[in-house]
Design a protein around this motif. Structure first.
Motif, PDB file in Angstrom:
ATOM      1  N   ARG A  10       0.742  -1.310  -0.009  1.00  0.00           N
ATOM      2  CA  ARG A  10      -0.004  -0.140   0.034  1.00  0.00           C
ATOM      3  C   ARG A  10       0.685   1.258  -0.042  1.00  0.00           C
ATOM      4  NH1 ARG A  10      -5.186  -0.045   0.934  1.00  0.00           N
ATOM      5  NH2 ARG A  10      -5.324   1.957   1.768  1.00  0.00           N
ATOM      6  N   SER A  12       0.275   4.371   0.975  1.00  0.00           N
ATOM      7  CA  SER A  12       0.209   5.103   2.098  1.00  0.00           C
ATOM      8  C   SER A  12       1.194   4.524   3.296  1.00  0.00           C
ATOM      9  CB  SER A  12      -1.153   4.993   3.025  1.00  0.00           C
ATOM     10  OG  SER A  12      -1.794   3.695   3.309  1.00  0.00           O
ATOM     11  N   ARG A 193      -3.102  12.465   4.428  1.00  0.00           N
ATOM     12  CA  ARG A 193      -4.304  11.823   4.461  1.00  0.00           C
ATOM     13  C   ARG A 193      -5.390  11.972   3.361  1.00  0.00           C
ATOM     14  NH1 ARG A 193      -7.945  12.367   9.736  1.00  0.00           N
ATOM     15  NH2 ARG A 193      -7.993  14.520   9.028  1.00  0.00           N
ATOM     16  N   LYS A 194      -5.403  13.177   3.002  1.00  0.00           N
ATOM     17  CA  LYS A 194      -6.755  13.749   2.008  1.00  0.00           C
ATOM     18  C   LYS A 194      -6.115  13.386   0.609  1.00  0.00           C
ATOM     19  CE  LYS A 194      -9.067  17.623   0.374  1.00  0.00           C
ATOM     20  NZ  LYS A 194      -9.387  19.243   0.309  1.00  0.00           N
ATOM     21  N   ALA A 197      -6.340   9.590   0.209  1.00  0.00           N
ATOM     22  CA  ALA A 197      -7.613   9.384   0.010  1.00  0.00           C
ATOM     23  C   ALA A 197      -8.208   9.393  -1.239  1.00  0.00           C
ATOM     24  CB  ALA A 197      -8.683   9.919   1.083  1.00  0.00           C
ATOM     25  N   SER A 198      -7.988  10.812  -2.069  1.00  0.00           N
ATOM     26  CA  SER A 198      -8.308  11.049  -3.169  1.00  0.00           C
ATOM     27  C   SER A 198      -7.775   9.979  -4.279  1.00  0.00           C
ATOM     28  CB  SER A 198      -7.715  12.302  -3.599  1.00  0.00           C
ATOM     29  OG  SER A 198      -8.023  12.863  -4.986  1.00  0.00           O
ATOM     30  N   GLU A 200      -6.870   6.796  -3.590  1.00  0.00           N
ATOM     31  CA  GLU A 200      -7.732   5.659  -3.426  1.00  0.00           C
ATOM     32  C   GLU A 200      -8.971   5.770  -4.082  1.00  0.00           C
ATOM     33  OE1 GLU A 200      -8.484   1.817  -1.930  1.00  0.00           O
ATOM     34  OE2 GLU A 200      -6.626   2.848  -1.924  1.00  0.00           O
ATOM     35  N   ARG A 201      -9.655   6.818  -4.046  1.00  0.00           N
ATOM     36  CA  ARG A 201     -11.172   6.926  -4.881  1.00  0.00           C
ATOM     37  C   ARG A 201     -10.897   6.816  -6.109  1.00  0.00           C
ATOM     38  NH1 ARG A 201     -11.753  11.317  -1.407  1.00  0.00           N
ATOM     39  NH2 ARG A 201     -11.245  12.802  -3.168  1.00  0.00           N
ATOM     40  N   ASP A 220     -10.258  16.263  -6.898  1.00  0.00           N
ATOM     41  CA  ASP A 220      -9.548  17.047  -5.524  1.00  0.00           C
ATOM     42  C   ASP A 220      -8.568  17.917  -6.407  1.00  0.00           C
ATOM     43  OD1 ASP A 220      -7.952  17.648  -3.780  1.00  0.00           O
ATOM     44  OD2 ASP A 220      -7.667  15.564  -3.129  1.00  0.00           O
TER      45      ASP A 220
END
Length: 265
Positions: A10, A12, A193-194, A197-198, A200-201, A220
């Motif tokens: 991953r 992250s 984090r943001k 997450a973007s 990942e989406r 984003d």
């Protein structure tokens, strides 16, 4: 097992682990630099103390040797060994024969000790400091002059204060480093984090483009790369949906033509 198999997949976790390793290595090097500065400072102070004490003993003991006042010499050595780092104070004639010898055994009071064989003295008649890393000792030689060279003062210092200072500095540095590392990793996690997450989406959306449903992903705008990625995915989704719709229309027309030809006389 290879390193690549141990490395997380991953993104992250990879980013957090990479930042943690880089920061951890930096903290270790910075702590090492601070430890070396502390060791140099304590070592310099110890050498300075040894040099001053040896000079004072040499100037004071000269007259005691001249008058052969060995009792007074012994009292002088007992008064001078009050510093904890001193293991041994010896006064010798210029041939190396012991005239005064006060030692401090571990966890005990200083005692006078005689009967030891002659000690090899330095070849040159100059003050000298030697660090014996094997025994962890600092040895300071100071010539005794009273009109002429008549003997030597030899101080033996323990280097335990230097190693103790290094250990204390390491402990403080590592603890301080761990606190800093935890805070920095936490800040990095909050910052990333943001965008993560973007990503990942966008990844999940890209996996569903082939379904040709014409959905759009939220763009984003926090980074130009993420904005371009979202825009490209939305354009791709619209294009795939349009092409699929056109293809279905063509297939439907072909089916109607085929059915008409089949039913024609």
């Amino acid at each position: 097992m290879t390193l690549s198999r141990l490395w997380p997949r991953r993104l992250s976790i990879q980013l957090q682990l990479t930042f943690s390793l880089l920061i951890g290595i930096s903290i270790v090097f910075l702590t090492y630099s601070e430890v070396q500065k502390e060791v140099d400072h304590v070592s310099s102070a110890l050498k300075s103390q040894a040099s001053i004490l040896a000079e004072n003993l040499a100037s004071t003991s000269g007259e005691l040797l001249l008058t052969r006042d060995y009792t007074g010499l012994e009292l002088l050595l007992f008064r001078s060994i009050r510093f904890d780092d001193i293991k041994k104070i010896q006064v010798l004639d210029k041939s190396g024969n012991l005239l005064g010898n006060v030692i401090r055994l571990e966890d005990s009071e200083p005692i006078a000790q005689y009967g030891d064989p002659a000690i090899r003295v330095p070849d040159s008649v100059d003050k000298l400091q030697i660090i014996n890393k094997f025994t962890s000792e600092l040895i300071s030689w100071q010539p005794i002059y009273l009109g002429e060279h008549i003997g030597w003062v030899k101080l033996t210092y323990s280097l335990s204060s230097i190693s103790d200072a290094a250990i204390r500095k390491w402990n403080v540095g590592i603890l301080d480093g761990l606190i800093k590392l935890t805070l920095i990793v936490l800040i990095i996690f909050i910052i990333l984090r943001k965008p993560l997450a973007s990503i990942e989406r966008s990844t999940q959306f890209a996996e569903q483009i082939h379904q040709s449903n014409g959905n759009l992903v939220a763009i984003d705008y926090s980074a130009s790369e993420l904005q371009k990625l979202g825009t490209a995915l939305n354009n791709a989704s619209i294009t795939v949906n349009r092409k699929t719709t056109d293809l279905k229309k063509v297939l439907s027309d072909l089916e109607r033509i085929a059915a008409f030809a089949e039913n024609s006389p």
